[in-house]
Design a protein around this motif. Structure first.
Motif, mmCIF file in Angstrom:
data_model
loop_
_atom_site.group_PDB
_atom_site.id
_atom_site.type_symbol
_atom_site.label_atom_id
_atom_site.label_comp_id
_atom_site.label_asym_id
_atom_site.label_seq_id
_atom_site.Cartn_x
_atom_site.Cartn_y
_atom_site.Cartn_z
ATOM 1 N N THR A 146 0.739 -1.243 -0.043
ATOM 2 C CA THR A 146 -0.155 0.036 -0.195
ATOM 3 C C THR A 146 0.883 1.182 -0.040
ATOM 4 N N GLN A 147 0.244 2.295 -0.316
ATOM 5 C CA GLN A 147 1.150 3.590 -0.284
ATOM 6 C C GLN A 147 1.983 3.942 0.930
ATOM 7 N N ALA A 148 0.900 3.412 2.230
ATOM 8 C CA ALA A 148 1.477 3.739 3.589
ATOM 9 C C ALA A 148 2.515 2.850 3.689
ATOM 10 N N VAL A 174 15.025 1.760 4.279
ATOM 11 C CA VAL A 174 15.107 0.600 3.185
ATOM 12 C C VAL A 174 15.411 1.405 1.791
ATOM 13 N N HIS A 175 16.612 1.178 1.160
ATOM 14 C CA HIS A 175 16.924 1.710 0.014
ATOM 15 C C HIS A 175 16.832 1.289 -1.233
ATOM 16 N N ARG A 176 16.145 0.042 -1.220
ATOM 17 C CA ARG A 176 15.847 -0.719 -2.744
ATOM 18 C C ARG A 176 14.708 -1.528 -2.070
ATOM 19 N N TYR A 177 13.863 -1.828 -3.327
ATOM 20 C CA TYR A 177 12.796 -2.688 -2.975
ATOM 21 C C TYR A 177 12.418 -3.571 -4.057
ATOM 22 N N GLU A 197 5.811 1.325 -9.301
ATOM 23 C CA GLU A 197 5.564 2.603 -9.421
ATOM 24 C C GLU A 197 5.711 3.441 -8.404
ATOM 25 N N MET A 198 5.093 2.903 -7.331
ATOM 26 C CA MET A 198 4.947 3.588 -5.998
ATOM 27 C C MET A 198 6.375 3.520 -5.325
ATOM 28 N N VAL A 199 7.094 2.381 -5.477
ATOM 29 C CA VAL A 199 8.242 2.430 -4.733
ATOM 30 C C VAL A 199 9.298 3.284 -5.519
ATOM 31 N N LEU A 213 8.438 1.941 4.578
ATOM 32 C CA LEU A 213 9.568 1.378 4.496
ATOM 33 C C LEU A 213 10.822 2.319 3.858
ATOM 34 N N ALA A 214 10.274 3.625 2.872
ATOM 35 C CA ALA A 214 11.350 4.437 2.725
ATOM 36 C C ALA A 214 11.794 5.124 3.960
ATOM 37 N N ALA A 215 10.824 5.466 4.896
ATOM 38 C CA ALA A 215 11.333 6.283 6.194
ATOM 39 C C ALA A 215 12.143 5.347 6.917
ATOM 40 N N MET A 216 11.966 4.019 6.909
ATOM 41 C CA MET A 216 12.943 3.183 7.695
ATOM 42 C C MET A 216 14.330 3.061 7.254
#
Ligand code: SF4
Ligand SMILES: [Zn+2]
Ligand SMILES: [Zn+2]
Lengths: 82, 346
Positions: free
Chosen positions: B165-167, B177-180, B208-210, B172-175
């Motif tokens: 989900t967007q949340a 995590v540099h790559r998904y 796309e969201m990532v 994950l970005a805020a944590m």
């Protein structure tokens, strides 16, 4: 090579519970009887796979693969690790 | 959501035989422009006699646009098996009669896996879960795991947790995590033959969201899942249009109990042609050897590293085992390919 690192509790069916490897009756890749049929493909595949079935009772193992090893646990016969 | 537009090209674009190699030399090597879908197909249809020249060109392209460095990554399964999805190649789907049982990794073991990965010289550690998408239990495990790894190990953390989900993307970005990782798996036109429980478009949406959230996008494929050569070209074109930072390339390792359990293994020459074609489609991407290379290429895996590959996954995979790490590190040293984190350089 795999070693038994953690035996399960006392085996109710009289199987080993002291950490000794149990007798291998079943193929640990396909779960069929080890003494019947051709398991040569299983032997080859196992070079790049952890075991999936307990060699003593053919139960499916709970397997955790990590970057450098694996553990495989039978609810009755304990845990193997490489 | 906007699905990528694949430049199909024309037959005249594609050329044939020596023609496509000469075109690719001008277009990709000299100008850095990836091949169109029609040109990729022409590359995939090159005869075996052209393979040596093709691999040399793909290697030249990699050296010109990426350099000699190789990115090394390790992965671990945080949550194994019992997945509700039905990806027909996957032993972790709970919808098939696969011998893989559900298992959860605890946080100390996760940190130890990251430490063991970092000890190989790897710069990337990917935490993977067999799920459709993370629930709160998994997100909590990821929160704790990422924090524990960051406190103890110097390594980039990537995640692969299914559709988000967007949340969840934002968290994950805020944590940090540099790559998904989220693979397109196969060509859009072939997807419903491989997966029926979710759509290609849903996968694309997560990708796309990532990227919009500022994480690097790792988006790859699995080759050998019944796709035609045209669909393999389509897949490379779709990935090129998406333009991920990293493309992990898996080759089917047929798993017992799955619908594709008796599919043939991709032949070594086909695998090498595919690697080269993907490199010519995406001259600047991090093109990673992922699962299946051991059974597909055997001792020919050096040829892939001299034919377009510039990243490797070392150690074991999620449910199967890899080559000894020392073998891969020796191979890279012999090839004079230094290990380096590549995300900032390409
Ligand atoms: S979503 Fe992932 S874990 Fe689940 S079946 Fe598909 S590939 Fe396997
Ligand atoms: Zn067997
Ligand atoms: Zn047992």
């Amino acid at each position: 090579m795999s070693i038994r690192v953690e035996p399960a509790g006392a085996a109710a069916d009289g199987g080993p519970s002291d950490g000794r490897p149990a007798e291998t009756l079943f193929c640990d890749r396909c779960g069929a009887e080890a003494g019947h049929g051709d398991h040569s493909a299983c032997t080859v595949a196992r070079r790049l796979e952890p075991p999936r079935y307990c060699g003593s009772c053919a139960r499916r193992l709970v397997v955790q693969v990590t970057p450098t090893g694996w553990t495989a646990t039978c609810s009755r016969h304990g845990t193997l690790a490489n | 959501m906007t699905a990528p537009t694949v430049v199909s090209g024309t037959d005249a674009d594609a050329g044939a035989g020596d023609g496509i190699l000469a075109q690719a030399r001008r277009q990709v090597l000299e100008s850095g422009l990836g091949l169109t879908q029609a040109q990729i197909l022409a590359v995939l249809q090159l005869p075996d006699e052209a393979l040596t020249d093709l691999l040399q060109l793909a290697h030249d392209v990699r050296m010109r646009w990426c350099g000699p460095e190789v990115e090394v990554e390790g992965i671990v399964s945080l949550k194994t098996g019992g997945c509700p999805e039905d990806c027909h190649f996957c032993s972790q789907s709970g919808t098939f009669d696969s011998p893989v049982r559900a298992a959860w990794l605890d946080i100390p073991s996760l940190v130890e896996a990251a430490r063991a990965t970092a000890a190989t010289g790897a710069t990337e550690f990917c935490i993977v879960a067999a799920v459709r998408g993370p629930d709160e239990r998994l997100m909590e495990q990821v929160r704790q795991g990422v924090a524990a790894i960051r406190a103890a190990v110097e390594i980039n953390i990537a995640c692969s947790l299914g559709m988000l989900t967007q949340a969840q993307v934002d968290e994950l970005a805020a944590m940090g995590v540099h790559r998904y990782n989220h693979n397109l798996e196969t060509a859009r036109s072939h997807f419903t033959n491989v997966v029926t429980t979710h759509s290609w478009e849903e996968r694309f949406e997560t990708c796309e969201m990532v990227r919009a959230a500022g994480m690097e996008l790792c988006c790859g494929a699995i080759v050998g899942v019944g796709e035609t050569v045209e669909q393999r070209a389509e897949l490379a074109g779709e990935l090129a249009a998406l333009d991920p930072d990293e493309v992990p390339l898996n080759f089917l390792n047929p798993r017992p109990g799955t619908p594709f359990g008796d599919y043939p293994v991709v032949g070594a020459r086909d695998a090498l042609r595919t690697i080269a074609a993907f490199r010519l489609a995406m001259p600047r991407t991090i093109l990673r050897y992922a699962g299946g290379r051991e059974i597909t290429l055997g001792d020919l895996d050096t040829a892939g590293l001299l034919g377009g590959i510039n990243a490797v996954m070392v150690g074991n995979y999620l449910t199967t085992l890899g080559r000894p790490v020392s073998d891969d590190l020796t191979m890279l040293a012999d090839l004079k390919m230094p290990i380096k984190s590549l995300q900032a350089t390409l």
